[in-house]
Structures are given as structure tokens and as C-alpha cells.
Design an enzyme around this catalytic site. Sequence first.
Site, PDB file in Angstrom:
ATOM      1  N   CYS A 178       0.838  -1.201   0.000  1.00 27.51           N
ATOM      2  CA  CYS A 178       0.000   0.000   0.000  1.00 27.51           C
ATOM      3  C   CYS A 178       0.879   1.260   0.000  1.00 27.51           C
ATOM      4  CB  CYS A 178      -0.962  -0.036   1.187  1.00 27.51           C
ATOM      5  SG  CYS A 178      -2.334   1.139   1.053  1.00 27.51           S
ATOM      6  N   PHE A 179       0.997   1.940   1.125  1.00 27.56           N
ATOM      7  CA  PHE A 179       1.854   3.118   1.237  1.00 27.56           C
ATOM      8  C   PHE A 179       3.293   2.763   0.864  1.00 27.56           C
ATOM      9  CE2 PHE A 179       4.076   6.517   3.607  1.00 27.56           C
ATOM     10  CZ  PHE A 179       3.335   7.618   3.226  1.00 27.56           C
TER      11      PHE A 179
ATOM     12  N   HIS B 252      -3.536  -5.239   0.262  1.00 25.92           N
ATOM     13  CA  HIS B 252      -3.032  -5.765   1.525  1.00 25.92           C
ATOM     14  C   HIS B 252      -3.083  -7.303   1.517  1.00 25.92           C
ATOM     15  CE1 HIS B 252      -2.663  -2.011   3.877  1.00 25.92           C
ATOM     16  NE2 HIS B 252      -3.601  -1.579   3.033  1.00 25.92           N
TER      17      HIS B 252
ATOM     18  N   GLU C  43      -1.545  -9.395   3.273  1.00 26.18           N
ATOM     19  CA  GLU C  43      -1.459 -10.007   4.600  1.00 26.18           C
ATOM     20  C   GLU C  43      -2.828 -10.398   5.142  1.00 26.18           C
ATOM     21  OE1 GLU C  43      -1.572  -5.479   5.489  1.00 26.18           O
ATOM     22  OE2 GLU C  43      -0.898  -6.841   3.907  1.00 26.18           O
TER      23      GLU C  43
END
EC number: 6.3.4.2
Length: 541
Positions: A379-380, A513, A515
Amino acid sequence: MTRFIFITGGVVSSLGKGLASAALGACLQARGFKVRLRKLDPYLNVDPGTMSPYQHGEVYVTDDGAETDLDLGHYERFTGVASRKSDNITTGRIYSDVIARERRGDYLGATVQVIPHVTNAIKEFVKSDVTDEDFILCEIGGTVGDIESLPFLEAIRQLANELGREATMFIHLTLLPYIPSAGELKTKPTQHSVKELLSVGIQPDLLMCRSDRDIPEGERRKIALFCNVRGEAVIPALDVDTIYQVPISYHEQGLDEQVCRHFGIESKEPNLDRWVNIVERVRQPEGEVTIAVVGKYTSLLDSYKSLAEALTHGGIANNVRVRLNWIDSQIFEREDAVQHLEPCHGILVPGGFGERGALGKVEAVKFARERRVPYFGICFGMQMAVIETARNLAGLAKASSTEFGPCEEPVVGLMTEWLKGNALEKRNASGDLGGTLRLGAYDCDLKAGSRVREIYGSDRISERHRHRYEVNMDYREKLEAAGLTFSGLSPDGVLPEIVEYSDHPWFIGVQFHPELKSKPFDPHPLFTSFIEAAVRQSRLV
């Protein structure tokens, strides 16, 4: 018949109700039952989406786009059952719904009260979206005795009467503290916690007693006597060296057997072989790697709960122990990154919001690229990788993100519209923050011949998102000329989802994401591949 199990907690918070609920779900699932887990949170926020990670930990996102409590991550990791919007509710959402009904006139002029209107709304939620599940496990957030949780306790008390005790069960998780000066475990806090439950009309059917040491048989009998439960229904919940031992330990203490006995169910012994194998791999790895996690919320590791577990899963898949070096990204704004990152075999920059610590993350990306250390940006972390490429390789020295304010080279910018199914979602900078991100599962098409195409073994994937800023496709040509490949795009080709360097040992950034979908018995392929690359790196240093 669907049976409902309500799990409450007493004495103190952070006892592990979510983990206990997930482990019980895994045990019942191993007996052949179909389970679903839910969380009822007593805070007034509509959802945790706008809450600081320092206060609440991570926000867990479901496929259907709900921002939920992190305990839903435990539920999915232990059972493999995908959570939905209907599996997490808060006081804020309940009250919002009740007030909206009142404004529409749905209550026909009645005085709207906690009982029956709020409790009815809670009961509707608990019973909603139930199909053919054998068990619905409902965890009640907070600690018994808190004002906030009283409406939820009243609602489940009513449900037990309405559904019948043959279809409901109350489990209460408490703490048995050890007092060194007395040299014994103390049962009084548990007695008082059960008394608090009894004051609202709930008699627990089973007690789970958290302790850091064995609970003597005499103490268990004492608890059973004073708390009005059977002796066998006092289950020790002892500390373990890995959370994946918890289903095994609870089964050994008779938890799932007592649940079946309560409901009068005869079932086969559970097959817990996969948990035994997972624990063996965790305890007896063949090697070890160190991963630097360069983030901004590292002072509260619950902020990265799913991430830490996914890295562990990658280690399980490669039969190595993964040691995590949590590094506050701001440190690189004062010190050289080399001394902190050089001993590590892989670098991961996770998601986050805001400018604080961003420069340090860019420095971590630069180190990984130049030193050819495996890099994983999420993401970021993907956005920082793109900005690092733009500044240092593409000649765009003033490249930045509009999340940090106006800039000359907006390589990362606010998304104003995107497709969700066949519907067009629109946003603007002045809109509400809560629930307005690009949330939930979206498809991504992978580029033929790319590393991610090889890792996934598929042309199209589906992953969960939580972001409102996106890499600007207007800069794609310059970035790819600098060597950064856009290897994953949204099916309409508008939104970049994955970037990678093809000439680097392992350098991948993803906008989603991954995860959130990793499980110990089914590790996510990106984490498996990342840890595999870290193992190779460990042999070079």
C-alpha cells in the site's frame, strides 16, 4: 439447528477473547462442524476505520469492504472462513440504525429506548445472515462491568431466553493472577467477574481461566463451586509459546468436548494434525532470517497484527524462523539507514497514512534497491517505492504525493473515481473520512512474464484494498523507462496495482493488503516468495 455461543471477558482487557474464540472455532471445525465467528464492539465509532492505530491496532478489511476489528483477522486465520460485513457491529452502527429508523417514523411514535429498541437491533444483527452454520460464535468486546457493554449483555441474555438454552451457551474468559508474596493463584477476581455477569442475568456455562502457570485441581474445584459451574467446565487457558498451539491446548483441556456436552452433541474426535504440523515447523525451523519492518506505528505492534502473522506464515512455508526488526521510519530522517538495515535479509514497508515518517520509508526503499536486498512494499510502501524511483532514477526530484499537500510532480494522488463491479464510485477531498476509501476485494490482471505472474501462477487475482491515494498513471512511461515495471493493473487498465523491478533479486510493491488473506495452513504466495528470497539473501551475507 444453528447454535449460538457467546464469549465474554472479565477482570481485565486484553485477555485474548478473540484468540480464544478463533481457537474454539478451529476445534469445532476440526470436529466437522461449520462455524462462523462474529464480534460485537461496544465503542461508539461506527467502525474502526477512522481510529488511530495507536488506540485500536490494525483495521481488518473484509472482501465485501467492511473495516472491522482486528479479531476478525484471528477468526479467518484460524478457520479459513472469510469474514463479512455482517460479522462485526459496533454501538455506533447500532445507534445510527436505530436513530435512522426513528427519523423515518418506523417506530410509529413510540418512545425509543435502549430496551427494547437498541437490544432488538443487536439481536437482529446476531441472527442475521445465518445460513447452514452449526455454530455462530459471538465475541462481546470490552470487559464485563463496563457501562458500554451493558446493552450487548442484555441483548444476549434475551436471546438465550428466546432461542432456548439448548441453542445457546455462555463462555466467560477471566484472569487468575499469581501473587508472588502469597505464592498462589487468586480466584477472587474470577468470582467477582462472574458475580458481575449474574447481576445482569447471565450465568456462564463454562469458564476459561487465563493463567501463566498450571491451575491446581483444588483451585478449579473452588472456582466451580463459587461460580456455579461443573468442575469439568473450568478450562485452564495457559500461556503458550506460539498462538498456533492454542487450539491444541484447549482441546487437551477439554474445551470443545465440554461445548459438545453442553449442547448434547455426539461428534468424532477432532483432527488437529494441521495444527500439530504448524507448531512443529514454528518450534523446529531449519534456519532463520531477519526482516526489517520500517513503519510508523511500531510502538504498538497490534497495528501490524496481520502483517506479522503473514510473515510468520511465509517462514512456515519455507521452514525458517522469521525474526522481525521493527524500525520506526522516522529514525532514518536523523540517522543513516545502513546501520539499521544492513544486518537484515529483507525489508518491508507496510501501509500507513500521512506524511510523518514518509521520508524515512523512501530511504529504506533506496537502500533495498541499491543494495539489492529483497523489498516488499505494501500500500503506502508501494507508493514510497514509486516516489523513490521517480526522484532518484526518473529525474523527477520534486515527485511526491498529494496526501502530503500540493506538489509539482504528483506521482501519487487522490483517487476521485473507480469502478466497483458495474458501479462508479466517486470521492472528493472534502468528503467524510470514514468508510470512503477504496475498500474490499478488487480484481487485478497480471502482466505476462512478470515475477508476480510467476508467483501467483494466475493471470488474474483478487486482493483486499484499503486506500484513497493511488499511483498516477500519467507517470507510467517515465517510471517504466527508469526500470520500474507496472506488472499488475485493474481490469480496466486504469489503476496500477503492482510494480516491480525485473533486474532486482526481489523487489515488489503492491497497492493492496495481501497479509489479510494469509493463513498458517495456507500462506499467501507473496509472503512465501518474499521469505524465500530472504533465505537466499541470508546465504550471501
